[in-house]
Design a protein around this motif. Structure first.
Motif, short mmCIF file in Angstrom:
data_model
loop_
_atom_site.label_atom_id
_atom_site.label_comp_id
_atom_site.label_asym_id
_atom_site.label_seq_id
_atom_site.Cartn_x
_atom_site.Cartn_y
_atom_site.Cartn_z
N ASN A 139 11.91 41.27 40.89
CA ASN A 139 11.73 39.99 40.19
C ASN A 139 12.97 39.64 39.39
O ASN A 139 13.11 40.04 38.25
CB ASN A 139 10.51 40.07 39.25
CG ASN A 139 9.25 40.45 39.99
OD1 ASN A 139 8.77 39.69 40.81
ND2 ASN A 139 8.74 41.64 39.74
N ARG A 157 5.76 36.81 41.64
CA ARG A 157 5.99 38.20 41.22
C ARG A 157 5.84 39.10 42.44
O ARG A 157 4.81 39.11 43.11
CB ARG A 157 4.98 38.58 40.15
CG ARG A 157 5.11 40.00 39.60
CD ARG A 157 3.90 40.28 38.71
NE ARG A 157 3.97 41.51 37.97
CZ ARG A 157 3.61 42.71 38.43
NH1 ARG A 157 3.18 42.83 39.68
NH2 ARG A 157 3.67 43.77 37.64
N TYR A 158 6.89 39.89 42.73
CA TYR A 158 6.92 40.75 43.91
C TYR A 158 6.98 42.22 43.52
O TYR A 158 7.68 42.60 42.59
CB TYR A 158 8.16 40.44 44.76
CG TYR A 158 8.19 39.05 45.32
CD1 TYR A 158 7.59 38.76 46.55
CD2 TYR A 158 8.81 38.01 44.64
CE1 TYR A 158 7.62 37.48 47.08
CE2 TYR A 158 8.85 36.73 45.16
CZ TYR A 158 8.25 36.46 46.38
OH TYR A 158 8.27 35.19 46.89
N THR A 159 6.24 43.04 44.28
CA THR A 159 6.19 44.48 44.03
C THR A 159 6.16 45.24 45.34
O THR A 159 5.39 44.88 46.24
CB THR A 159 4.94 44.86 43.21
OG1 THR A 159 4.86 44.05 42.04
CG2 THR A 159 4.95 46.33 42.82
N PRO A 174 7.78 43.35 34.47
CA PRO A 174 8.12 43.57 35.89
C PRO A 174 9.62 43.31 36.13
O PRO A 174 10.01 42.48 36.96
CB PRO A 174 7.23 42.56 36.61
CG PRO A 174 7.10 41.43 35.64
CD PRO A 174 7.08 42.08 34.28
N GLN A 201 9.41 47.00 41.17
CA GLN A 201 9.37 45.55 40.92
C GLN A 201 10.62 44.87 41.48
O GLN A 201 11.73 45.38 41.34
CB GLN A 201 9.28 45.28 39.41
CG GLN A 201 8.09 45.92 38.73
CD GLN A 201 6.77 45.39 39.23
OE1 GLN A 201 6.66 44.27 39.70
NE2 GLN A 201 5.73 46.21 39.10
N LEU A 255 5.30 52.02 42.09
CA LEU A 255 5.52 50.57 42.13
C LEU A 255 6.98 50.28 41.82
O LEU A 255 7.51 50.77 40.83
CB LEU A 255 4.65 49.88 41.07
CG LEU A 255 3.17 50.27 41.02
CD1 LEU A 255 2.49 49.62 39.83
CD2 LEU A 255 2.48 49.90 42.32
N LEU A 294 2.57 44.44 33.63
CA LEU A 294 1.77 45.58 34.06
C LEU A 294 1.21 46.23 32.80
O LEU A 294 1.97 46.67 31.93
CB LEU A 294 2.63 46.57 34.85
CG LEU A 294 1.95 47.85 35.31
CD1 LEU A 294 0.75 47.57 36.20
CD2 LEU A 294 2.97 48.74 36.02
N ALA A 334 10.75 50.70 38.14
CA ALA A 334 9.68 51.40 38.85
C ALA A 334 8.75 52.11 37.88
O ALA A 334 9.14 52.48 36.78
CB ALA A 334 10.28 52.42 39.82
N VAL A 351 4.97 48.76 46.94
CA VAL A 351 3.97 49.76 46.58
C VAL A 351 4.03 50.92 47.57
O VAL A 351 3.70 50.75 48.76
CB VAL A 351 2.55 49.14 46.56
CG1 VAL A 351 1.52 50.20 46.17
CG2 VAL A 351 2.49 47.93 45.65
N HIS A 367 13.35 43.40 37.32
CA HIS A 367 13.92 43.59 38.65
C HIS A 367 14.45 45.01 38.84
O HIS A 367 15.19 45.52 38.00
CB HIS A 367 15.05 42.57 38.86
CG HIS A 367 15.58 42.53 40.25
ND1 HIS A 367 14.77 42.44 41.36
CD2 HIS A 367 16.86 42.56 40.73
CE1 HIS A 367 15.52 42.40 42.44
NE2 HIS A 367 16.79 42.48 42.09
#
Length: 194
Positions: free
Chosen positions: A127, A181-183, A155, A125, A123, A138, A160, A185, A157
């Motif tokens: 943000n 919130r953006y991730t 999260p 992040q 993951l 998380l 990982a 994957v 910016h």
């Protein structure tokens, strides 16, 4: 383009995982986040333990400046940096997706484990300036119990987290209170016997 001067931090509890503050180049992360905030073709997905906006990343569907997210050298860099310290070898990328969570959305405790499914997940992040009061932490658990939180990760910016998917890799994302919130994957499959 990738950047990482530091080694990943590895922890064995509550399940083996590695974290890193910035495995991808700042410019690439900024470009990806700008696209996700404006032009990305999101689709809402609702499942038993979550509701989130999703996006499959494919070379023919990405702006050309974001193709490095899927490039072989980027994926090789990420697997060396994040998975080799966990002892994972012979990983094959199966897909790259992006997730977006909006206020009120959450991901409840789950482990991602499916027989013959993906074996590893990474993951990243995206943000800018995320604050704890916005939610979206998380959370890593020692069991399926929501009370068994053993680690919480902001999260932040460009940060990982990588882990091997197992029947014990319980994790969740706390409810988003404000913001988006953006991730990214990255999902992998280990070679048989690897």
């Amino acid at each position: 383009m990738t950047v990482a001067m530091l080694a990943a931090e590895v922890r064995a509890r509550p399940f083996a995982h590695a974290t890193h503050p910035s495995p991808l180049a700042e410019g690439l992360c900024e470009a990806a986040l700008a696209w996700m905030e404006t032009d990305a073709p999101w689709r809402l997905r609702i499942a038993s333990f979550y509701e989130q906006w999703e996006l499959h990343l494919a070379p023919n569907a990405l702006p050309v400046e974001l193709n490095p997210l899927l490039a072989t050298d980027t994926v090789d860099h990420l697997t060396r940096l994040m998975f080799q310290p966990l002892g994972a070898r012979g990983l094959r990328l199966t897909e790259v997706t992006a997730h977006k969570l909006l206020p009120g959305q959450t991901i409840r405790v789950h482990n991602d484990y499916l027989a013959d499914g993906e074996t590893h997940r990474l993951l990243v992040q995206l943000n800018r300036g995320w604050a704890d009061e916005q939610g979206g932490l998380l959370m890593l658990f020692g069991s399926a119990s929501p009370e068994d939180v053993q680690r919480m990760l902001r999260p932040t910016h460009r940060s990982a987290m990588a882990f091997g998917i197992s029947a014990h890799s319980f994790h969740a994302v706390s409810t988003i209170q404000s913001g988006e919130r953006y991730t990214l994957v990255y999902s992998f499959q280990a070679a048989r016997g690897g």
